[in-house]
Design an enzyme around this catalytic site. Structure first.
Site, PDB file in Angstrom:
ATOM      1  N   ASP A 186       0.811  -1.224   0.000  1.00  0.00           N
ATOM      2  CA  ASP A 186       0.000   0.000   0.000  1.00  0.00           C
ATOM      3  C   ASP A 186       0.846   1.277   0.000  1.00  0.00           C
ATOM      4  OD1 ASP A 186       1.039  -0.096   2.530  1.00  0.00           O
ATOM      5  OD2 ASP A 186      -0.859  -0.543   3.533  1.00  0.00           O
ATOM      6  N   ASP A 188       2.841   2.651   2.123  1.00  0.00           N
ATOM      7  CA  ASP A 188       2.814   3.500   3.320  1.00  0.00           C
ATOM      8  C   ASP A 188       4.152   3.480   4.056  1.00  0.00           C
ATOM      9  OD1 ASP A 188       2.825   0.965   4.367  1.00  0.00           O
ATOM     10  OD2 ASP A 188       0.958   1.164   5.504  1.00  0.00           O
ATOM     11  N   ASP A 205       3.768  -3.762   9.346  1.00  0.00           N
ATOM     12  CA  ASP A 205       2.446  -3.335   8.898  1.00  0.00           C
ATOM     13  C   ASP A 205       1.423  -4.399   9.281  1.00  0.00           C
ATOM     14  OD1 ASP A 205       0.349  -2.053   7.622  1.00  0.00           O
ATOM     15  OD2 ASP A 205       1.479  -1.658   5.787  1.00  0.00           O
ATOM     16  N   ASN A 207      -1.789  -4.212   7.950  1.00  0.00           N
ATOM     17  CA  ASN A 207      -2.710  -4.305   6.827  1.00  0.00           C
ATOM     18  C   ASN A 207      -2.020  -3.689   5.617  1.00  0.00           C
ATOM     19  OD1 ASN A 207      -4.746  -4.201   4.917  1.00  0.00           O
ATOM     20  ND2 ASN A 207      -6.343  -3.593   6.375  1.00  0.00           N
ATOM     21  N   ASP A 223     -10.201   2.446  17.038  1.00  0.00           N
ATOM     22  CA  ASP A 223      -9.959   1.073  16.547  1.00  0.00           C
ATOM     23  C   ASP A 223     -11.039   0.093  17.001  1.00  0.00           C
ATOM     24  OD1 ASP A 223      -7.749   2.012  15.304  1.00  0.00           O
ATOM     25  OD2 ASP A 223      -6.277   0.943  16.509  1.00  0.00           O
ATOM     26  N   ASN A 229      -3.441   1.287  13.979  1.00  0.00           N
ATOM     27  CA  ASN A 229      -2.076   1.704  14.285  1.00  0.00           C
ATOM     28  C   ASN A 229      -1.145   0.525  14.589  1.00  0.00           C
ATOM     29  OD1 ASN A 229      -2.918   0.981  16.828  1.00  0.00           O
ATOM     30  ND2 ASN A 229      -3.040   3.075  17.606  1.00  0.00           N
ATOM     31  N   GLU A 245      -8.729   0.445  22.885  1.00  0.00           N
ATOM     32  CA  GLU A 245      -7.744   1.495  22.614  1.00  0.00           C
ATOM     33  C   GLU A 245      -8.017   2.720  23.475  1.00  0.00           C
ATOM     34  OE1 GLU A 245      -4.399   3.120  20.912  1.00  0.00           O
ATOM     35  OE2 GLU A 245      -5.205   1.357  19.876  1.00  0.00           O
ATOM     36  N   SER A 263      25.927   3.420   9.785  1.00  0.00           N
ATOM     37  CA  SER A 263      26.062   1.974   9.904  1.00  0.00           C
ATOM     38  C   SER A 263      26.124   1.510  11.358  1.00  0.00           C
ATOM     39  CB  SER A 263      27.303   1.483   9.151  1.00  0.00           C
ATOM     40  OG  SER A 263      28.460   2.211   9.545  1.00  0.00           O
TER      41      SER A 263
END
Length: 575
Positions: A186, A188, A205, A207, A223, A229, A245, A263
């Protein structure tokens, strides 16, 4: 999926490409031919050394040693297959040369993976042969006079020019330059795939088909119906009808952790078992595919954003895990935006990959930790190439303005100073390097000199026998730290508070000594430069304690509902 596997296949190049390429300071210009050839030389010497030492350890032939090395490699990413292809191409020449007591330096110069340019010093890792170098090299070339491989290697000493590696070499280089997840359905900037800049680098993620669902955002309608989230807390408590939530996280001041680093922040690490013949076994390379697809970095074990248990058994946790333990509503809200070779002068190239929406997301703690590459250069004259206080001031101000336009109000930014790298030479120079432990013939002083000669050292100025140069480098590092401190004490921004913290490595050394450890154990043994996992976690511990003491508001509240969150949601979906 086919293109993904092409990228994964490309990572097998890291078996041939130099071990230090990924951690070397990035240049504003394209790398020179000498720079590229230098990395190829390091890779060749390392691989030939391992083959030679495996034969010595197991009292076997060179042929059996090469077979053994390939058998140790996993099938994943076609690593084993690639190894056998390389052996088929170069094996006969290696057998001829190593059977006549030619060392790795001679072998790689003969095959022209190492070259001595006109007017340049001879770069070698091992002691020179008893006979004159030119005579030895002429003798070795005579042995391979009719070798078909020499016809190719004379045309180019760049491994990427090999016919069967050229295309995939380009693919992996382009992938490494990309600092957002390769697999992101998606777009994001979060992924369900661990490596290739996936959730080892930033929270997983929940979803990947909905770009409005990602770690760190404020919950959508508490939610009630789904986890927006990705902190694993969603739905409604059937006992009272209150969304979980809202019940567990409202007013708890959730926040994420974002690292802008190099690094060291990405936790660059090459396992000593990969180049130490006496320790090598089938188990040695189990994690090699993961390392290759993470650019030889281990952000999942880093001091800033690590979420896995320490492989060294140390009890300290990363800054992210401490934030999560303080408030479980912070689950998965981490971003490790670090790159090998990053500095203040090239940060703007990947700063855009930072993911934070001022209107939709929670505040964040941003740690700026470019601790080396502004003073660490691989060039012959590293001092001239160092970042000046004036240039640092300008670039940091640009970075802070960018952050102010992207971070939600209530965020915090901490500028981390530079270390005194004289620690490296003082504690390592007379110790045996992994490739020199078997025969007691290569110290870190030799290793540092080899990299400096090839102009591929991750830090010529601190990894040097020149005490004056080491001192000058530390003085410049202190000047840059003072510049960061000046900015933190004089500049104000609307969306975040600004702080400065010294990089006090001596505190970590003292703590480690109290536990019975030795200072040299705080540095990665293969590159002789980066902080080890132990050092990174001890640094995180000192960082946390200082913030807790001086600026407790940065860390947010301790959530009184943590135990209830665990009862209802367990591990919150894990990482």
């Amino acid at each position: 999926m086919k293109s993904l596997w092409n990228i994964l296949l490309a990572t097998t190049l890291c078996l041939l490409l130099p071990l230090h390429t990924s951690a070397s300071p990035a240049s504003d210009d394209q790398p020179s031919a000498r720079y590229s050839n230098g990395h190829t030389c390091v890779a060749c010497v390392a691989v030939v050394s391992v083959i030679e030492q495996l034969a010595q350890v197991h009292n076997s032939t060179v042929e059996a040693s090469m077979e053994r090395l390939c058998s140790y490699l996993p099938e994943k990413l076609f690593l084993k297959t690639t190894c056998y292809l390389v052996i088929r191409m170069f094996g006969p020449d290696l057998v001829k040369l190593l059977s006549t007591a030619m060392n790795a330096d001679v072998v790689c110069h003969t095959l022209e993976f190492c070259k001595q340019d006109p007017g340049q010093s001879l770069c070698h890792l091992y002691p020179l042969p008893k006979e004159p170098w030119k005579f030895t090299l002429k003798k070795a070339r005579q042995i391979l006079k009719k070798s078909p491989t020499l016809k190719h290697t004379r045309s180019s000493s760049d491994v990427c020019s090999l016919p069967f590696l050229a295309k995939i070499c380009q693919r992996i280089k382009s992938t490494i330059e990309n600092s957002v997840p390769f697999k992101d359905g998606d777009s994001d900037k979060y992924s369900i795939f661990p490596t290739l800049r996936g959730y080892h680098w930033r929270g997983r993620d929940c979803n990947d088909s909905n770009k409005m669902a990602y770690p760190g955002r404020r919950p959508d309608n508490w939610d009630v119906h789904e986890d927006s989230n990705c902190n694993g807390i969603w739905g409604v408590d059937p006992k009272d009808g209150i969304p979980y939530e809202k019940k567990f996280c409202e007013g708890s001041q959730p926040r994420g952790i974002i690292l802008l680093g190099d690094s060291a922040g990405a936790h660059f690490r090459i396992s000593p078992e990969w180049i130490t013949a006496s320790q090598m076994s089938l188990k040695s390379f189990i994690n090699l595919p993961i390392a290759l697809t993470n650019e030889l970095d281990w952000p999942q074990l880093s001091g800033a954003t690590g979420f896995l248990d320490s492989i060294n058994g140390i009890k300290e946790n990363s800054i992210y895990l401490r934030l999560w333990k303080r408030n479980h509503c912070n689950h998965r809200d981490y971003q490790n935006i670090s790159r090998n070779g990053a500095s203040s002068q090239n940060l703007e190239r990947f700063l855009e990959t930072l993911s934070r929406n001022q209107l939709l997301d929670h505040p964040a703690i941003v740690i700026y930790a470019m601790i080396g590459n502004d003073v660490c250069k691989g060039k012959v004259d590293p001092v001239a190439a160092m970042t000046t206080p004036e240039k640092l001031y300008s670039s940091i101000m640009q970075t802070l303005k960018h952050l102010n336009s992207h971070l939600p109000n209530g965020s915090h930014v901490i500028l981390y100073g530079l270390p005194d790298g004289t620690f490296l030479w003082d504690n390592l120079h007379n110790r045996y390097y992994p490739l020199g432990q078997l025969n007691k013939d290569v110290t870190y002083a030799h290793f540092y000199s080899f990299l400096n000669c090839l102009q591929v050292s991750p830090c010529h100025s601190w990894m040097s026998s020149n005490k004056t140069l080491r001192t000058l480098t530390s003085e410049r590092a202190k000047q840059l730290s003072n510049t960061l401190k000046k900015i933190a004490t004089s500049q104000k921004f609307t969306n975040f508070d600004l702080f400065y913290m010294d990089f006090d490595f001596q505190e970590v050394v003292d703590e480690w000594r109290k536990r019975g450890g030795q200072p040299w154990q705080l540095i990665e043994p293969v590159d002789g430069f980066h902080p080890s996992e132990v050092a990174s976690l001890l640094l995180a511990d000192h960082f946390w304690k200082k913030v807790q003491l001086q600026w407790p508001q940065v860390l947010g509240k301790e959530n009184p509902f943590n135990s209830q969150i665990e009862q209802v949601f367990g591990d919150q979906g894990g990482h």
